[in-house]
Design a protein around this motif. Structure first.
Motif, PDB file in Angstrom:
ATOM      1  N   VAL A 110      69.381  44.526 -22.149  1.00 49.74           N
ATOM      2  CA  VAL A 110      68.697  45.122 -23.296  1.00 49.74           C
ATOM      3  C   VAL A 110      68.790  44.217 -24.522  1.00 49.74           C
ATOM      4  CG1 VAL A 110      68.857  47.519 -22.550  1.00 49.74           C
ATOM      5  CG2 VAL A 110      70.684  46.547 -23.941  1.00 49.74           C
ATOM      6  N   ALA A 111      69.912  43.488 -24.661  1.00 44.66           N
ATOM      7  CA  ALA A 111      70.006  42.578 -25.803  1.00 44.66           C
ATOM      8  C   ALA A 111      68.941  41.489 -25.712  1.00 44.66           C
ATOM      9  CB  ALA A 111      71.404  41.958 -25.866  1.00 44.66           C
ATOM     10  N   GLY A 112      68.770  40.930 -24.509  1.00 43.45           N
ATOM     11  CA  GLY A 112      67.765  39.877 -24.329  1.00 43.45           C
ATOM     12  C   GLY A 112      66.362  40.369 -24.654  1.00 43.45           C
ATOM     13  N   ILE A 113      66.046  41.557 -24.176  1.00 41.75           N
ATOM     14  CA  ILE A 113      64.696  42.074 -24.419  1.00 41.75           C
ATOM     15  C   ILE A 113      64.503  42.387 -25.900  1.00 41.75           C
ATOM     16  CG2 ILE A 113      63.023  43.817 -23.749  1.00 41.75           C
ATOM     17  CD1 ILE A 113      64.803  44.308 -21.290  1.00 41.75           C
ATOM     18  N   THR A 114      65.535  42.962 -26.517  1.00 41.32           N
ATOM     19  CA  THR A 114      65.404  43.287 -27.935  1.00 41.32           C
ATOM     20  C   THR A 114      65.161  42.037 -28.761  1.00 41.32           C
ATOM     21  OG1 THR A 114      66.971  45.056 -27.571  1.00 41.32           O
ATOM     22  CG2 THR A 114      66.505  44.494 -29.838  1.00 41.32           C
ATOM     23  N   LEU A 115      65.872  40.977 -28.424  1.00 38.74           N
ATOM     24  CA  LEU A 115      65.691  39.740 -29.177  1.00 38.74           C
ATOM     25  C   LEU A 115      64.256  39.230 -29.033  1.00 38.74           C
ATOM     26  CD1 LEU A 115      66.971  37.517 -30.871  1.00 38.74           C
ATOM     27  CD2 LEU A 115      67.309  36.252 -28.766  1.00 38.74           C
ATOM     28  N   ALA A 116      63.752  39.228 -27.792  1.00 38.46           N
ATOM     29  CA  ALA A 116      62.392  38.723 -27.576  1.00 38.46           C
ATOM     30  C   ALA A 116      61.374  39.566 -28.335  1.00 38.46           C
ATOM     31  CB  ALA A 116      62.075  38.714 -26.086  1.00 38.46           C
ATOM     32  N   SER A 117      61.564  40.875 -28.328  1.00 44.40           N
ATOM     33  CA  SER A 117      60.556  41.687 -28.999  1.00 44.40           C
ATOM     34  C   SER A 117      60.687  41.595 -30.510  1.00 44.40           C
ATOM     35  CB  SER A 117      60.631  43.140 -28.527  1.00 44.40           C
ATOM     36  OG  SER A 117      61.937  43.610 -28.596  1.00 44.40           O
ATOM     37  N   SER A 118      61.911  41.433 -31.011  1.00 44.96           N
ATOM     38  CA  SER A 118      62.020  41.281 -32.461  1.00 44.96           C
ATOM     39  C   SER A 118      61.429  39.941 -32.900  1.00 44.96           C
ATOM     40  CB  SER A 118      63.475  41.419 -32.912  1.00 44.96           C
ATOM     41  OG  SER A 118      64.193  40.264 -32.596  1.00 44.96           O
ATOM     42  N   ALA A 119      61.533  38.934 -32.034  1.00 45.56           N
ATOM     43  CA  ALA A 119      60.888  37.660 -32.352  1.00 45.56           C
ATOM     44  C   ALA A 119      59.373  37.834 -32.411  1.00 45.56           C
ATOM     45  CB  ALA A 119      61.257  36.610 -31.308  1.00 45.56           C
ATOM     46  N   SER A 120      58.842  38.604 -31.483  1.00 43.14           N
ATOM     47  CA  SER A 120      57.399  38.830 -31.500  1.00 43.14           C
ATOM     48  C   SER A 120      56.977  39.581 -32.752  1.00 43.14           C
ATOM     49  CB  SER A 120      56.969  39.629 -30.267  1.00 43.14           C
ATOM     50  OG  SER A 120      56.932  38.793 -29.151  1.00 43.14           O
ATOM     51  N   VAL A 121      57.762  40.568 -33.125  1.00 42.95           N
ATOM     52  CA  VAL A 121      57.405  41.340 -34.314  1.00 42.95           C
ATOM     53  C   VAL A 121      57.431  40.445 -35.552  1.00 42.95           C
ATOM     54  CG1 VAL A 121      58.188  43.173 -35.856  1.00 42.95           C
ATOM     55  CG2 VAL A 121      58.117  43.569 -33.407  1.00 42.95           C
ATOM     56  N   ALA A 122      58.511  39.676 -35.701  1.00 38.85           N
ATOM     57  CA  ALA A 122      58.669  38.894 -36.929  1.00 38.85           C
ATOM     58  C   ALA A 122      57.779  37.654 -36.934  1.00 38.85           C
ATOM     59  CB  ALA A 122      60.132  38.480 -37.086  1.00 38.85           C
ATOM     60  N   HIS A 123      57.766  36.951 -35.819  1.00 39.47           N
ATOM     61  CA  HIS A 123      57.117  35.649 -35.772  1.00 39.47           C
ATOM     62  C   HIS A 123      55.611  35.781 -35.549  1.00 39.47           C
ATOM     63  CE1 HIS A 123      57.072  31.347 -35.326  1.00 39.47           C
ATOM     64  NE2 HIS A 123      56.496  31.430 -34.161  1.00 39.47           N
ATOM     65  N   ASP A 124      55.202  36.823 -34.855  1.00 40.04           N
ATOM     66  CA  ASP A 124      53.780  36.991 -34.554  1.00 40.04           C
ATOM     67  C   ASP A 124      53.116  38.055 -35.423  1.00 40.04           C
ATOM     68  OD1 ASP A 124      54.307  35.141 -32.624  1.00 40.04           O
ATOM     69  OD2 ASP A 124      54.531  36.606 -31.038  1.00 40.04           O
ATOM     70  N   LEU A 125      53.595  39.278 -35.311  1.00 41.81           N
ATOM     71  CA  LEU A 125      52.899  40.370 -35.990  1.00 41.81           C
ATOM     72  C   LEU A 125      53.081  40.315 -37.501  1.00 41.81           C
ATOM     73  CD1 LEU A 125      53.646  43.333 -33.565  1.00 41.81           C
ATOM     74  CD2 LEU A 125      51.732  41.749 -33.589  1.00 41.81           C
ATOM     75  N   TYR A 126      54.343  40.261 -37.942  1.00 35.90           N
ATOM     76  CA  TYR A 126      54.595  40.269 -39.379  1.00 35.90           C
ATOM     77  C   TYR A 126      54.010  39.023 -40.039  1.00 35.90           C
ATOM     78  CZ  TYR A 126      57.140  39.752 -43.751  1.00 35.90           C
ATOM     79  OH  TYR A 126      57.457  39.565 -45.070  1.00 35.90           O
ATOM     80  N   ALA A 127      54.215  37.881 -39.402  1.00 28.47           N
ATOM     81  CA  ALA A 127      53.739  36.630 -40.001  1.00 28.47           C
ATOM     82  C   ALA A 127      52.215  36.611 -40.084  1.00 28.47           C
ATOM     83  CB  ALA A 127      54.241  35.443 -39.191  1.00 28.47           C
ATOM     84  N   THR A 128      51.545  37.172 -39.098  1.00 34.38           N
ATOM     85  CA  THR A 128      50.089  37.247 -39.152  1.00 34.38           C
ATOM     86  C   THR A 128      49.651  38.018 -40.379  1.00 34.38           C
ATOM     87  OG1 THR A 128      50.157  37.433 -36.763  1.00 34.38           O
ATOM     88  CG2 THR A 128      48.054  37.805 -37.810  1.00 34.38           C
ATOM     89  N   TRP A 129      50.290  39.145 -40.542  1.00 34.78           N
ATOM     90  CA  TRP A 129      49.928  39.999 -41.672  1.00 34.78           C
ATOM     91  C   TRP A 129      50.257  39.312 -42.986  1.00 34.78           C
ATOM     92  CZ3 TRP A 129      53.559  42.189 -45.089  1.00 34.78           C
ATOM     93  CH2 TRP A 129      52.996  43.069 -46.028  1.00 34.78           C
ATOM     94  N   ARG A 130      51.443  38.719 -43.039  1.00 36.99           N
ATOM     95  CA  ARG A 130      51.916  38.100 -44.273  1.00 36.99           C
ATOM     96  C   ARG A 130      51.014  36.925 -44.672  1.00 36.99           C
ATOM     97  NH1 ARG A 130      56.994  36.647 -46.670  1.00 36.99           N
ATOM     98  NH2 ARG A 130      56.319  35.720 -48.626  1.00 36.99           N
ATOM     99  N   ARG A 131      50.675  36.103 -43.686  1.00 38.91           N
ATOM    100  CA  ARG A 131      49.876  34.933 -43.995  1.00 38.91           C
ATOM    101  C   ARG A 131      48.442  35.278 -44.323  1.00 38.91           C
ATOM    102  NH1 ARG A 131      52.643  30.045 -42.149  1.00 38.91           N
ATOM    103  NH2 ARG A 131      54.710  30.780 -41.672  1.00 38.91           N
TER     104      ARG A 131
END
Lengths: 243, 594
Positions: free
Chosen positions: B372-393
């Protein structure tokens, strides 16, 4: 390590994977000046880059020029940059620094300055980005069409595509046979072992075997050529930048 | 680390009413593992928090370390307990899972690992946007990744809850607290320790799991004096099914639908692994493509040996414990390995049996926590690096455009333009942004921001998963793992392969491919018998199922490939030749790789 002075005749290959706990940036693979104080930059210790000539790699007609020009290009660049600009982040050819740079963002948003000479020198140049993108695309297209790259790609695809098609077909055959021909699969072979169990163990065996074969093929037939291309490309990109 | 206090409170009262001694021992061992992992987290959390450090652990793991971590990410408790249990109950039909889970790694090794390592930085979306510089592509890829991760997470956490019930005889309250604690721990690991802590936790877990599995396998083989044929013969007897136990058909041999369902699952298993975000993000923790390949070779070795051992353990459980005894303990067979361990240690009530039972229980918990730690890390990376950054930029870009409209840029002849930094990762410079002296600073702020967002995203994902898992606690969610693989194979794999190999692939094709796989997969599951119409469905009261299969892979995977092709063919503008040249050259040579 390459680019960091007298560490002896280490091959490129070993230096790529052995970091000795250093930051990948300090490998100096992409930026020979990194880690060298500004005062020494006028006469940088030029890494011994095995050129395309020596290894028979390289791409197209640009090979001898790129190879011979490596050291010269480095020198020029070193002198050029000794002007106190320091390293404003933009010199790294590959962008190994952990900034939110990277190709991925590039076209999406336009990058912050400091990543190009325009930024360093304070020259604002909106067209520069477009020109730069063009030149980059041209270089990559040239490499893509070069015989050396075609060789690497063909070796990769020539191995991977047939093998992938083969093991996927073999796996699907196995799954479909289990569901459509249970009678055949249940036939005994030896002792308690039946066709199904033998096929299942054979799946394991082929997976191990193909893993070994792929790793061996990549190591012997692809790694060196790909690495040569990478170096030639890096040298070439340096030259273009300096020019 | 403040998380130290979290698990300390809950088992105390529980320990008191634990009836057997193995519960107590299990808890002690498990607490030991939690303590070790929290120490690792505290150690890793003391480092500076750049995005490379947080998302990729500094990129300096060795192939062996990363191989162990990949194996740790992949070998979930579902495969340790679940597959062995299925083999103990259904013999050969359970073995088919092992084969599918394992063969999938060839796809990862040959088509994905090295190329993804060369082209990307942290996530799947990086690989795609290296070629198709489009915010919608990044957003779509981020969405698909988060979906896969949450599905997988809920399956694992519900599994953790029921494991407590099975191994420790806990009540509903104990299960609830287990789910909450597992969720809290994984949030602590990820948000404080990032990738470095997560990787070391995976390594520790893999060593424990392999150690446990090897010990049990050796004990089984010793019991049968190394006679595998004798083991199989005893298994056919113990199963009560005779030789049919070793032939296909006990589980999936029924109707045509159930056979199709099995083919669908098989397809999803073999193609899904290469699209799992937490597996893809592991390749960025090593410095080069060559190390990525070597880590996959390590992982294949470990995973192959592990699945071979689950087969021995499954047949061993059927032979030693007996299928009926396993079934009466747990309908799905999840207790087969613990029961086998108990029997091998001397049987119920003996010290040896209790110790082995406790060890297996603790290893299973460790497994779940690490996964679960591995999956959480991957999904938080997607949220921050992909979704949030898209919106922010996109927001920043909007502001910049407004500013740029005021100042008209001076045209410049091409020769006099920037001495172009050609090729490589960061070569593209900003457009009007170069005018801003503050531009670079804000870029750095953005990176810091990304890590900060990722930490909080882990908290958010943890909260959502805990809530979903508590809701789904009493449901039959075994289909969720298969579903996560199906979504990964339908939404992530087609777009990845197309953008790495297909010259004419366009941004429109990429977006279509992702949604064309994601939407059918989810829709078909909603309309399938696992959600409605059956007594053990998610909503047993109503019946709106129209799709007969439980796993959507058979339809949604081709749909993903088809949609990508269709979107490309229907694109008005052709693919960017230069961008494909760059992707192809970089992916095969490693030029410009970070």
């Amino acid at each position: 390590m390459i680019g960091r002075g007298p560490t002896g005749p280490r091959t490129k290959e070993s230096s790529v994977d052995e970091q000795h706990g250093a930051d990948p940036g300090t490998l100096g693979l992409e930026d020979p000046w990194r880690g060298i104080p500004a005062t020494e930059r006028g006469a940088p210790k030029v890494p011994r880059v095995r050129t395309a000539e020596e290894t028979g790699g390289g791409f197209g007609g640009a090979v001898p020029e790129a190879g011979a020009g490596a050291a010269r290009g480095f020198d020029e660049a070193g002198a050029d940059r000794g002007d106190g600009n320091g390293r404003a982040g933009g010199t790294s050819w590959a962008g190994e620094n952990g900034r939110a740079g990277g190709t991925s963002w590039a076209g999406e948003n336009g990058r912050a300055g400091g990543d190009s000479w325009a930024g360093e020198n304070g020259r604002a140049d909106p067209d520069g980005a477009v020109v730069e993108r063009h030149r980059r695309a041209e270089l990559y297209l040239e490499v893509q069409h070069s015989p050396a790259f075609a060789e690497v790609r063909d070796r990769y695809r020539g191995f991977v595509f047939p093998v992938a098609a083969g093991f996927l077909a073999w796996y699907l055959l196995y799954v479909v046979a289990a569901t459509t021909a249970p009678g055949l699969m249940g036939r005994r072979v030896v002792g308690q072992l039946n066709v199904a169990l033998v096929a299942g163990l054979a799946q394991f065996a082929t997976t191990f075997l193909l893993t070994w074969a792929y790793a061996r093929h990549a190591r012997l037939r692809r790694d060196q050529a790909a690495l040569d291309l990478r170096w030639t490309l890096a040298t070439r990109a340096e030259q273009e930048r300096v020019r | 680390v403040s998380g130290r206090g979290i698990p300390a409170g809950w088992p105390a009262g529980y320990l008191a009413d634990a009836s057997g001694d193995h519960q107590g021992l299990s808890l002690v061992l498990f607490m030991l593992f939690v303590t070790v992992t929290l120490v690792i987290t505290a150690w890793a959390g003391r480092r500076r928090s750049s995005s490379v450090e947080f998302f990729a652990g500094g990129r300096l793991f060795t192939p062996a370390e990363n191989g162990l971590a990949i194996a740790g990410d992949y070998m979930s408790a579902a495969s340790f307990l679940g597959i062995s249990g299925l083999i103990a109950l259904f013999g050969y039909d359970g073995l088919l899972y092992s084969v599918g889970f394992f063969v999938a790694w060839l796809v990862v090794l040959m088509l994905v690992a090295e190329l993804v390592r060369n082209c990307g930085r942290f996530t799947l979306a990086d690989v795609l946007t290296a070629r198709m510089r489009h915010r919608r592509v990044r957003f779509a890829a981020g969405t698909a990744s988060v979906t896969v991760s949450v599905l997988y997470l809920v399956a694992q956490m519900v599994g953790a809850g029921s494991l407590v019930g099975l191994l420790l005889g806990g009540s509903g309250a104990a299960q609830t607290w287990t789910v909450i604690c597992v969720g809290a721990l994984m949030v602590v690991y990820v948000s404080f320790g990032g990738m470095r802590a997560t990787t070391w936790i995976q390594i520790v877990k893999t060593v424990l799991l392999m150690g446990g599995a090897v010990a049990l396998t050796v004990m089984v083989l010793v019991r049968f004096h190394g006679d595998v044929d004798g083991l199989l013969r005893s298994a056919t007897v113990g199963s009560g099914q005779g030789h049919a136990f070793l032939a296909p058909g006990l589980r999936y041999g029924g109707s045509g639908t159930s056979r199709l369902d099995f083919v669908s699952l098989g397809l999803a298993l073999v193609l899904g692994t290469a699209g799992l975000p937490h597996i893809l993000s592991r390749f960025y923790t090593v410095p080069t493509a060559r190390s990525a390949r070597r880590s996959v070779v390590w992982a294949i070795g470990l995973i192959g040996v592990f699945y071979l051992m689950t087969i021995v353990l499954g047949f061993g459980a059927a032979a030693v414990v007996g299928s009926d005894a396993v079934r009466s303990s747990n309908e799905a067979g999840n207790t087969a390995v613990p029961l086998l361990a108990e029997a091998l240690g001397g049987g119920s009530g003996t010290t040896g049996g209790a110790v082995l039972f406790a060890v297996v229980g603790a290893v299973a918990f460790a497994t779940i926590l690490a996964v679960v730690a591995g999956i959480t890390l991957a999904s938080s990376a997607s949220v921050a690096h992909d979704l949030y950054a898209t919106w922010r930029r996109s927001e920043r870009r909007g502001r910049r455009k407004a500013a740029a409209r005021a100042a008209v840029p001076r045209p410049r002849p091409a020769e006099a333009a920037t001495p172009g930094r050609v090729a490589g990762g960061v070569a593209e410079s900003g457009e009007a942004e170069l005018c801003e002296p503050r531009a670079q600073r804000s870029e750095e702020e953005m990176v810091e921001d990304e890590v900060r967002v990722a930490r909080w995203a882990a908290v958010g994902i943890g909260a959502v998963s805990i809530a979903l898992s508590l809701y789904a606690q009493d449901q039959n969610v075994a289909f969720l793992v298969g579903l996560a693989f199906a979504v990964a194979a339908s939404a992530n794999l087609p777009v990845l392969l197309y953008s790495l190999f297909w010259r004419r692939f366009t941004a429109k094709g990429a977006v279509w491919s992702i949604y064309g796989g994601l939407v059918p997969a989810l829709l078909l599951v909603v309309l399938s018998p696992v959600v409605s119409g059956k007594p053990d469905a998610l909503f047993p009261g109503v019946d709106f199922h129209v799709f007969p299969l439980e796993n959507p892979g058979l339809v949604s995977i081709p749909a993903g490939f088809l949609a990508g092709w269709l979107g490309t063919v229907l694109s008005r503008e052709p693919a960017d030749e230069g961008a494909f040249a760059e992707t192809e050259v970089r992916s095969l040579t490693g030029a410009g790789a970070v």
